[in-house]
Scaffold this motif. Structure first.
Motif, PDB file in Angstrom:
ATOM      1  N   LEU A  52      17.230  10.616   5.960  1.00 28.38           N
ATOM      2  CA  LEU A  52      17.771   9.408   5.463  1.00 28.38           C
ATOM      3  C   LEU A  52      19.199   9.021   5.583  1.00 28.38           C
ATOM      4  N   THR A  53      19.357   7.256   6.571  1.00 27.87           N
ATOM      5  CA  THR A  53      20.810   7.230   6.490  1.00 27.87           C
ATOM      6  C   THR A  53      20.833   6.015   5.560  1.00 27.87           C
ATOM      7  N   ARG A  54      22.081   5.888   5.574  1.00 31.57           N
ATOM      8  CA  ARG A  54      22.534   4.480   4.788  1.00 31.57           C
ATOM      9  C   ARG A  54      23.317   3.277   5.919  1.00 31.57           C
ATOM     10  N   ARG A  55      22.901   2.525   5.974  1.00 27.45           N
ATOM     11  CA  ARG A  55      23.069   1.065   7.404  1.00 27.45           C
ATOM     12  C   ARG A  55      23.798   0.081   6.655  1.00 27.45           C
ATOM     13  N   LEU A  56      24.326  -0.892   6.852  1.00 23.24           N
ATOM     14  CA  LEU A  56      24.617  -2.020   6.848  1.00 23.24           C
ATOM     15  C   LEU A  56      24.168  -2.943   7.844  1.00 23.24           C
ATOM     16  N   GLU A  57      23.285  -4.048   6.678  1.00 21.26           N
ATOM     17  CA  GLU A  57      21.978  -4.191   7.756  1.00 21.26           C
ATOM     18  C   GLU A  57      22.667  -5.755   7.549  1.00 21.26           C
ATOM     19  N   THR A  58      21.799  -6.919   8.701  1.00 22.51           N
ATOM     20  CA  THR A  58      21.862  -7.779   8.599  1.00 22.51           C
ATOM     21  C   THR A  58      21.396  -8.122   7.611  1.00 22.51           C
ATOM     22  N   ALA A  59      20.621  -9.433   6.694  1.00 23.99           N
ATOM     23  CA  ALA A  59      19.698 -10.083   6.234  1.00 23.99           C
ATOM     24  C   ALA A  59      19.388 -11.431   6.368  1.00 23.99           C
ATOM     25  N   HIS A  60      18.189 -11.607   5.997  1.00 20.30           N
ATOM     26  CA  HIS A  60      18.027 -13.251   6.489  1.00 20.30           C
ATOM     27  C   HIS A  60      17.904 -13.777   4.447  1.00 20.30           C
ATOM     28  N   TRP A  61      18.954 -14.354   4.062  1.00 18.02           N
ATOM     29  CA  TRP A  61      19.049 -14.875   2.607  1.00 18.02           C
ATOM     30  C   TRP A  61      18.316 -15.852   2.153  1.00 18.02           C
ATOM     31  N   GLY A  62      17.234 -15.342   1.461  1.00 14.87           N
ATOM     32  CA  GLY A  62      16.216 -16.110   0.433  1.00 14.87           C
ATOM     33  C   GLY A  62      14.883 -15.490   1.052  1.00 14.87           C
ATOM     34  N   LEU A  63      13.939 -14.046   0.060  1.00  9.74           N
ATOM     35  CA  LEU A  63      13.303 -13.225   0.498  1.00  9.74           C
ATOM     36  C   LEU A  63      12.275 -13.704   0.550  1.00  9.74           C
ATOM     37  N   VAL A  64      11.405 -13.269   2.146  1.00 12.49           N
ATOM     38  CA  VAL A  64       9.799 -13.221   2.473  1.00 12.49           C
ATOM     39  C   VAL A  64       8.725 -12.541   2.580  1.00 12.49           C
ATOM     40  N   PRO A  65       8.164 -12.371   1.585  1.00 10.23           N
ATOM     41  CA  PRO A  65       7.177 -11.119   1.297  1.00 10.23           C
ATOM     42  C   PRO A  65       6.688 -11.183   2.220  1.00 10.23           C
ATOM     43  N   SER A  66       5.800  -9.695   2.437  1.00  6.67           N
ATOM     44  CA  SER A  66       5.141  -9.217   3.703  1.00  6.67           C
ATOM     45  C   SER A  66       3.867  -9.805   3.926  1.00  6.67           C
ATOM     46  N   TRP A  67       3.468 -10.498   2.434  1.00  6.23           N
ATOM     47  CA  TRP A  67       1.895 -11.112   2.519  1.00  6.23           C
ATOM     48  C   TRP A  67       2.423 -12.639   2.431  1.00  6.23           C
ATOM     49  N   ALA A  68       3.826 -13.151   2.980  1.00  4.08           N
ATOM     50  CA  ALA A  68       3.828 -14.560   2.968  1.00  4.08           C
ATOM     51  C   ALA A  68       3.527 -15.254   4.498  1.00  4.08           C
ATOM     52  N   LYS A  69       3.060 -16.389   4.045  1.00  2.00           N
ATOM     53  CA  LYS A  69       2.243 -16.966   5.457  1.00  2.00           C
ATOM     54  C   LYS A  69       3.152 -17.888   6.285  1.00  2.00           C
ATOM     55  N   ASP A  70       3.864 -18.346   5.542  1.00  2.00           N
ATOM     56  CA  ASP A  70       5.357 -19.063   5.951  1.00  2.00           C
ATOM     57  C   ASP A  70       6.657 -18.557   5.830  1.00  2.00           C
ATOM     58  N   PRO A  71       7.517 -18.569   6.334  1.00  2.00           N
ATOM     59  CA  PRO A  71       8.610 -17.535   5.935  1.00  2.00           C
ATOM     60  C   PRO A  71      10.022 -18.994   5.156  1.00  2.00           C
ATOM     61  N   LYS A  72       9.096 -20.133   5.318  1.00  7.23           N
ATOM     62  CA  LYS A  72      10.017 -20.969   4.279  1.00  7.23           C
ATOM     63  C   LYS A  72       9.927 -20.657   3.163  1.00  7.23           C
ATOM     64  N   ILE A  73       9.252 -20.146   3.128  1.00  5.65           N
ATOM     65  CA  ILE A  73       9.383 -19.594   1.471  1.00  5.65           C
ATOM     66  C   ILE A  73      10.281 -18.796   0.476  1.00  5.65           C
ATOM     67  N   GLY A  74      10.848 -18.338   1.494  1.00  2.65           N
ATOM     68  CA  GLY A  74      12.130 -17.282   1.722  1.00  2.65           C
ATOM     69  C   GLY A  74      12.887 -18.422   0.808  1.00  2.65           C
TER      70      GLY A  74
END
Length: 230
Positions: A52-74
């Protein structure tokens, strides 16, 4: 609601304080960050060795769930209401399994006045950034690369922040970050965690001041946007 961020300081400066094992967030100072942009998140994940590691990561602001067909849903999911996050299909898997803390130097909110919308800058009353409770997800892109995305939890405003807007982010105390990001927490315990997280929010830990209306245009991006005005 939280719809514009100030990312003026490097969260990697908190590596020792946050006990970060990995820093992969590429910092560039920005002063007027809208949904759809990249933001920093603090998460706990297993590495290739199963540690287990604690990480500072980059994320796209606007959640895109795994089942999404299009990332614009974010673009419709940059905030997640704490009142419904456990039930909404968009967020219910993320809140149970993938919780993050967002180290944010400040954010902007707009007060509706007789003279139009007045922007305010909200920042930590003490040193360092605000920490906002968030959730994150993974979405496989057409090129087989993974998109990491996030949403900020919100709640009804309290204290002096209610004077500006009726919603505010769910702020985490430094002491509560460990509990919030713990991926080993049992699913059945998440509702209790969420309730405890909301209870520990202290609006007095946030300070505010009026800023100029230039921040309303996302094309503007300079340190002057956060300067106080009369």
């Amino acid at each position: 609601m939280c719809g514009r961020l100030n990312l003026s300081s490097d969260p990697a400066d908190l590596a020792d304080e946050l006990r970060l094992d990995v820093v992969s967030y590429d910092f560039t100072p920005r002063y007027n960050v809208p949904p759809g942009a990249d933001v920093p998140i603090v998460v706990e994940r297993l590495n290739e060795a199963g540690e287990l590691t604690r990480r500072l990561e980059t994320a796209h602001w606007g959640l895109v769930p795994s089942w999404a067909k299009d990332p614009k849903i974010g673009f419709k999911a940059f905030n997640a209401r704490s009142e419904t996050v456990l039930e909404k299909p968009m967020f219910r898997q993320a809140i149970r399994r993938r919780r993050a803390a967002l180290p944010i130097p400040g954010y902007y909110e707009w007060e509706v006045t007789e003279d139009g919308k007045q922007p305010w800058m909200m920042s930590a009353a003490g040193q360092g950034p605000l920490f906002m409770a968030g959730v994150f997800e993974f979405w496989k892109q057409p090129d087989e690369q993974w998109l990491v995305s996030t949403s900020i939890l919100t709640m009804a405003s309290a204290g002096h922040l209610r004077e500006v807007h009726d919603r505010m982010p769910v702020f985490l105390s430094r002491e509560h970050i460990d509990e919030w990001t713990d991926p080993a927490l049992a699913t059945a315990e998440v509702p209790q965690l969420l309730s405890a997280t909301l209870d520990q929010v202290d609006p007095a830990s946030v300070t505010k001041h009026r800023v100029g209306r230039a921040v309303g245009n996302v094309r503007n991006d300079s340190p002057q946007l956060a300067e106080p005005v009369a």
